[in-house]
Design a protein around this motif. Structure first.
Motif, short mmCIF file in Angstrom:
data_model
loop_
_atom_site.label_atom_id
_atom_site.label_comp_id
_atom_site.label_asym_id
_atom_site.label_seq_id
_atom_site.Cartn_x
_atom_site.Cartn_y
_atom_site.Cartn_z
N SER A 81 0.86 -1.19 0.00
CA SER A 81 0.00 0.00 0.00
C SER A 81 0.89 1.23 0.00
O SER A 81 2.04 1.18 0.42
CB SER A 81 -0.94 0.01 1.21
OG SER A 81 -0.20 0.05 2.42
N PRO A 90 2.09 4.81 1.30
CA PRO A 90 1.98 5.63 2.51
C PRO A 90 1.29 6.96 2.21
O PRO A 90 1.52 7.57 1.16
CB PRO A 90 3.44 5.86 2.92
CG PRO A 90 4.23 4.82 2.18
CD PRO A 90 3.48 4.54 0.93
N ASN A 134 2.52 -0.88 5.34
CA ASN A 134 2.73 -0.64 3.90
C ASN A 134 3.54 -1.74 3.24
O ASN A 134 3.66 -1.76 2.01
CB ASN A 134 3.44 0.70 3.66
CG ASN A 134 2.64 1.88 4.16
OD1 ASN A 134 3.14 2.71 4.92
ND2 ASN A 134 1.38 1.99 3.77
#
Length: 339
Positions: free
Chosen positions: A11, A13, A21
């Motif tokens: 993912s 940040p 993340n």
């Protein structure tokens, strides 16, 4: 042979990166084809520029893809070679994935000579950070004897080399860093003339003005933000400002709003120039040779902050933005087999 592992970006940040993340997953060990080598990771470099590549935004390097291995500077050992010029046991530098094992083509690898300096220096003082300091300061900053050079992010891998090269060139050097311990190291160990703790100072502008009574001739900008605003307000006529990084801005959740500096540059006929170390690739041998010579002459020192364990790589990366490191931040994954 043990199982392979890979660290992926899962993912993007929003502000400061978190462990959420990243993912650490098991993977198959890749099989090298003819003309390739199988590599075992020894050391991983974590660098501030990687934060920018975690955003889905246009920059000087493409963003990291989600759910794929992150890549960066890595020191590895050749486990199997099907490529001319490489043999089992060679220690090499390359841009590789955050994995325990990877496959690479020889044109993307450089054999490291451990007789010149410890192999980790290929990711630090004799690698990308040292090259960045060398070209940014000498080509753009062009410090002259007696001038004042200010370095932000001065206790980082690039900043501490910038300051020492400026001292070699006869300049007065002022560093800006984030702890008293780091600043003590800059002054006592590296020979900086003064250092400022930006986290504890009540008035950065006033303290910087006191440390630079003759103004600033070269400002090596690693951080941007309020620190750079203070430095730019003190520049002299014909000052030079190499822009290397903007680490103060990387984790902002919104667009940065700062001073408008065009009039400051105009009035002082100053040069502000961004640069990427890759622009100087043709001259890398020149820089490595000179940096190695300064090391051997003990005119240049370096510091490394080495975190042990492959799984600690995301922690080490996040530590770049919380001030954990003095000098180059590295992750030690394994020892060379011939050590």
């Amino acid at each position: 042979m043990p199982a392979n592992k890979v660290i992926k970006l899962v993912s993007r940040p929003k502000e400061m990166p978190t462990l959420d993340n990243f993912s650490i997953e098991e993977a198959q060990i890749p099989s090298p084809a003819q003309g390739e080598v199988l590599l075992r990771t020894l050391y991983i470099s974590v660098d501030p520029y990687m934060r920018g590549r975690m955003n889905d935004a246009k920059s000087y390097a493409p963003p990291f893809a989600l759910n794929e291995a992150i890549a960066g500077g890595v020191i590895s050992e050749v486990v199997e070679s099907y490529a001319e010029g490489f043999q089992k046991g060679d220690v090499v530098l390359g841009n590789s994935t955050w994995t325990l094992y990877s496959v690479a083509k020889p044109e993307r690898l450089t054999v490291i000579d451990p007789n010149i300096a410890p192999i980790t220096t290929a990711l630090g003082v004799l690698g990308m950070p040292g090259l960045t300091a060398y070209f940014g300061l000498l080509d753009i900053g062009q410090p002259k004897e007696g001038e004042t050079v200010v370095v932000s992010g001065a206790a980082g891998a690039v900043g501490m080399i910038v300051g020492q090269i400026a001292k070699i060139k006869g300049a007065r050097v002022v560093g800006i860093a984030g702890s008293d311990e780091k600043n003590e190291y800059l002054i006592k160990e590296l020979g900086f003339d003064a250092a400022i703790n930006y986290k504890t100072t009540a008035d950065l502008h006033a303290e910087l003005a006191q440390a630079c009574p003759d103004g600033i001739d070269v400002y090596f900008d690693n951080v941007g933000g309020a620190i750079s605003d203070a430095a730019l307000s003190l520049i002299n006529k014909n000052a030079r400002i190499p822009i290397c990084g903007q680490i103060a801005l990387y984790n902002l959740g919104k667009a940065d709003v700062g001073n408008r500096i065009q009039s400051v540059l105009l009035v002082n006929t100053a040069l502000m120039q961004g640069f990427l170390v890759g622009q100087y690739a043709a001259r890398f041998p020149e820089a490595v040779s000179q940096l190695a010579q300064w090391l051997q002459q003990k005119k240049l020192k370096y510091a490394e902050n080495i975190v042990d364990g492959f799984e600690q790589t995301p922690h080490a990366f996040i530590g770049l933005f919380t001030g954990d490191n003095l000098g180059k931040q590295l992750v030690k994954v394994a020892e060379p087999s011939n050590k």
